[in-house]
Design a protein around this motif. Structure first.
Motif, PDB file in Angstrom:
ATOM      1  N   ASN A 111       0.837  -1.191   0.000  1.00 14.38           N
ATOM      2  CA  ASN A 111       0.000   0.000   0.000  1.00 14.38           C
ATOM      3  C   ASN A 111       0.875   1.246   0.000  1.00 14.38           C
ATOM      4  N   ASN A 112       0.276   2.406  -0.091  1.00 19.42           N
ATOM      5  CA  ASN A 112       1.055   3.634  -0.080  1.00 19.42           C
ATOM      6  C   ASN A 112       0.210   4.767   0.490  1.00 19.42           C
ATOM      7  N   TRP A 113       0.828   5.917   0.683  1.00 14.07           N
ATOM      8  CA  TRP A 113       0.186   7.050   1.331  1.00 14.07           C
ATOM      9  C   TRP A 113      -0.994   7.611   0.548  1.00 14.07           C
ATOM     10  N   ARG A 114      -1.125   7.254  -0.744  1.00 17.44           N
ATOM     11  CA  ARG A 114      -2.214   7.800  -1.550  1.00 17.44           C
ATOM     12  C   ARG A 114      -3.590   7.331  -1.092  1.00 17.44           C
ATOM     13  N   SER A 115      -3.640   6.269  -0.282  1.00 19.13           N
ATOM     14  CA  SER A 115      -4.928   5.828   0.249  1.00 19.13           C
ATOM     15  C   SER A 115      -5.433   6.758   1.340  1.00 19.13           C
ATOM     16  N   PHE A 116      -4.548   7.618   1.853  1.00 21.21           N
ATOM     17  CA  PHE A 116      -4.924   8.530   2.930  1.00 21.21           C
ATOM     18  C   PHE A 116      -5.341   9.855   2.307  1.00 21.21           C
ATOM     19  N   GLY A 119     -12.041  12.078   3.192  1.00 19.45           N
ATOM     20  CA  GLY A 119     -12.634  12.003   4.519  1.00 19.45           C
ATOM     21  C   GLY A 119     -11.696  11.461   5.573  1.00 19.45           C
ATOM     22  N   ARG A 120     -10.735  10.651   5.173  1.00 14.86           N
ATOM     23  CA  ARG A 120      -9.778  10.111   6.143  1.00 14.86           C
ATOM     24  C   ARG A 120      -8.897  11.219   6.716  1.00 14.86           C
ATOM     25  N   VAL A 121      -8.497  12.158   5.884  1.00 18.72           N
ATOM     26  CA  VAL A 121      -7.686  13.273   6.364  1.00 18.72           C
ATOM     27  C   VAL A 121      -8.487  14.120   7.341  1.00 18.72           C
ATOM     28  N   ALA A 122      -9.733  14.449   6.971  1.00 15.49           N
ATOM     29  CA  ALA A 122     -10.576  15.261   7.848  1.00 15.49           C
ATOM     30  C   ALA A 122     -10.874  14.526   9.154  1.00 15.49           C
ATOM     31  N   GLY A 123     -11.205  13.232   9.056  1.00  9.13           N
ATOM     32  CA  GLY A 123     -11.495  12.460  10.254  1.00  9.13           C
ATOM     33  C   GLY A 123     -10.299  12.364  11.179  1.00  9.13           C
ATOM     34  N   SER A 124      -9.113  12.172  10.615  1.00  9.78           N
ATOM     35  CA  SER A 124      -7.903  12.079  11.425  1.00  9.78           C
ATOM     36  C   SER A 124      -7.596  13.396  12.124  1.00  9.78           C
ATOM     37  N   MET A 125      -7.797  14.510  11.414  1.00 12.12           N
ATOM     38  CA  MET A 125      -7.561  15.810  12.026  1.00 12.12           C
ATOM     39  C   MET A 125      -8.492  16.037  13.211  1.00 12.12           C
ATOM     40  N   ILE A 126      -9.761  15.623  13.051  1.00  9.33           N
ATOM     41  CA  ILE A 126     -10.723  15.784  14.150  1.00  9.33           C
ATOM     42  C   ILE A 126     -10.336  14.898  15.327  1.00  9.33           C
ATOM     43  N   VAL A 184      -2.003   2.378   4.594  1.00 10.12           N
ATOM     44  CA  VAL A 184      -0.846   3.170   4.169  1.00 10.12           C
ATOM     45  C   VAL A 184       0.420   2.331   4.167  1.00 10.12           C
ATOM     46  N   ILE A 185       0.578   1.456   5.180  1.00  5.28           N
ATOM     47  CA  ILE A 185       1.848   0.731   5.335  1.00  5.28           C
ATOM     48  C   ILE A 185       1.707  -0.780   5.167  1.00  5.28           C
ATOM     49  N   GLY A 186       0.488  -1.274   4.892  1.00  2.75           N
ATOM     50  CA  GLY A 186       0.289  -2.714   4.711  1.00  2.75           C
ATOM     51  C   GLY A 186       0.454  -3.128   3.266  1.00  2.75           C
ATOM     52  N   SER A 187      -0.192  -4.226   2.876  1.00  5.29           N
ATOM     53  CA  SER A 187      -0.096  -4.729   1.510  1.00  5.29           C
ATOM     54  C   SER A 187      -1.422  -5.361   1.093  1.00  5.29           C
ATOM     55  N   ILE A 188      -1.564  -5.599  -0.212  1.00  7.12           N
ATOM     56  CA  ILE A 188      -2.777  -6.170  -0.789  1.00  7.12           C
ATOM     57  C   ILE A 188      -2.389  -7.366  -1.646  1.00  7.12           C
ATOM     58  N   GLU A 189      -3.214  -8.397  -1.602  1.00  5.64           N
ATOM     59  CA  GLU A 189      -3.038  -9.559  -2.470  1.00  5.64           C
ATOM     60  C   GLU A 189      -4.354  -9.881  -3.157  1.00  5.64           C
ATOM     61  N   VAL A 190      -4.253 -10.267  -4.424  1.00  6.08           N
ATOM     62  CA  VAL A 190      -5.408 -10.762  -5.174  1.00  6.08           C
ATOM     63  C   VAL A 190      -5.134 -12.225  -5.496  1.00  6.08           C
ATOM     64  N   THR A 191      -5.988 -13.102  -4.966  1.00  3.66           N
ATOM     65  CA  THR A 191      -5.882 -14.532  -5.250  1.00  3.66           C
ATOM     66  C   THR A 191      -7.199 -14.998  -5.844  1.00  3.66           C
ATOM     67  N   HIS A 245      -6.543   3.153  -3.972  1.00  2.00           N
ATOM     68  CA  HIS A 245      -5.891   4.331  -4.542  1.00  2.00           C
ATOM     69  C   HIS A 245      -4.393   4.116  -4.705  1.00  2.00           C
ATOM     70  N   GLY A 246      -3.834   4.723  -5.749  1.00  2.00           N
ATOM     71  CA  GLY A 246      -2.400   4.740  -5.950  1.00  2.00           C
ATOM     72  C   GLY A 246      -1.781   3.374  -6.196  1.00  2.00           C
TER      73      GLY A 246
END
Length: 267
Positions: A111-116, A119-126, A184-191, A245-246
């Protein structure tokens, strides 16, 4: 995964945390009430229609102290009963679907930072600013020049917002907040079994979309090597959109997911 409660959908630990958080407010409330009662210059009145009749301090304490003790005992008994019932109730075990284990991986990436975004940015700020502002408010009251009695009184409002509103919201949304970080820091697999999101380091599954639940996949954005997908999944009698994303080689990911939809039985 933590055990879930049948009625609320929350784990036992989450419900306990919310109960204990609100209990902190009531403890401070009764301490503040007791501080006001023992104030040396306190004056007590008995209200009648259209007038206030002053009563002696001794008589006022003789009436109000037992009432305060009775209220505190009732609140304590209610909380104790809820906690005891919560921890004595057996909760069902929920098994995670076996997705992606020992299966050929069609596509995998970090994964990468583009998933953040959004609404995630606004929610995290709150979630960051609200507790910080309330704690700063409480600290300013505690370090003020007022008497301890007034400090306890003025602290009740920010404490109630923190313990009865902000902390319960954070506890309820804790799994969602953790998934934001893992995205942001994990990974994705498609099986062939579906799409699996894995935590960093331990590679534990924290989200899955089974092949049987896949309905459609769209490429909604593409910038050079990276792009974004939206996956439509079946949830009971409704549908849900899952955004990715990304992604590197987003067209390849789309093709892999589309192959699961068109040929779900191919292994």
């Amino acid at each position: 995964m933590e055990d879930q409660d049948d009625d609320t959908g929350m784990s036992r630990k989450k419900r306990s945390a919310i109960i204990c958080s609100s209990l902190v407010f009531f403890v401070i409330f009764f301490v503040a009430s007791a501080a006001f009662l023992i104030e040396p210059d306190g004056t007590y009145y008995m209200r009648r229609p259209g007038m206030k009749v002053p009563i002696t301090r001794e008589l006022g304490l003789a009436v109000l102290v037992p009432m305060l003790f009775l209220c505190a005992a009732c609140v304590g008994w209610i909380y104790w009963r809820n906690l005891r019932h919560l921890w004595r109730t057996t909760e069902p075990q929920i098994e995670e679907p076996d997705v992606g284990s020992d299966k050929p991986v069609l596509w995998s990436a970090r994964n990468n930072w583009r998933s953040f975004r959004g609404g995630r940015v606004a929610g995290s700020m709150i979630l960051i600013t609200m507790p910080s502002l309330l704690l700063l408010w409480i600290w300013n009251i505690l370090t003020g020049e007022s008497s301890i009695t007034l400090k306890l009184f003025f602290i009740l409002l920010p404490l109630s917002l923190l313990c009865c509103t902000v902390i319960p919201i954070i506890v309820v949304c804790l799994e969602e907040i953790k998934s934001w970080l893992f995205d942001v820091i994990g990974s994705i697999e498609v099986t062939h079994e579906g799409i699996t999101w894995l935590t960093p380091m331990t590679q534990q599954v924290y989200r899955t979309v089974c092949t049987a639940d896949l309905i459609d996949v769209w490429l909604i954005d593409s910038h050079g090597k990276r792009g974004s997908l939206v996956i439509v999944r079946r949830v009971d009698d409704d549908v849900e959109h899952v955004y990715l994303h990304g992604l590197l080689d987003s067209e390849r990911v789309q093709a892999a997911v589309q192959s699961l939809i068109t040929n779900p039985c191919v292994v």
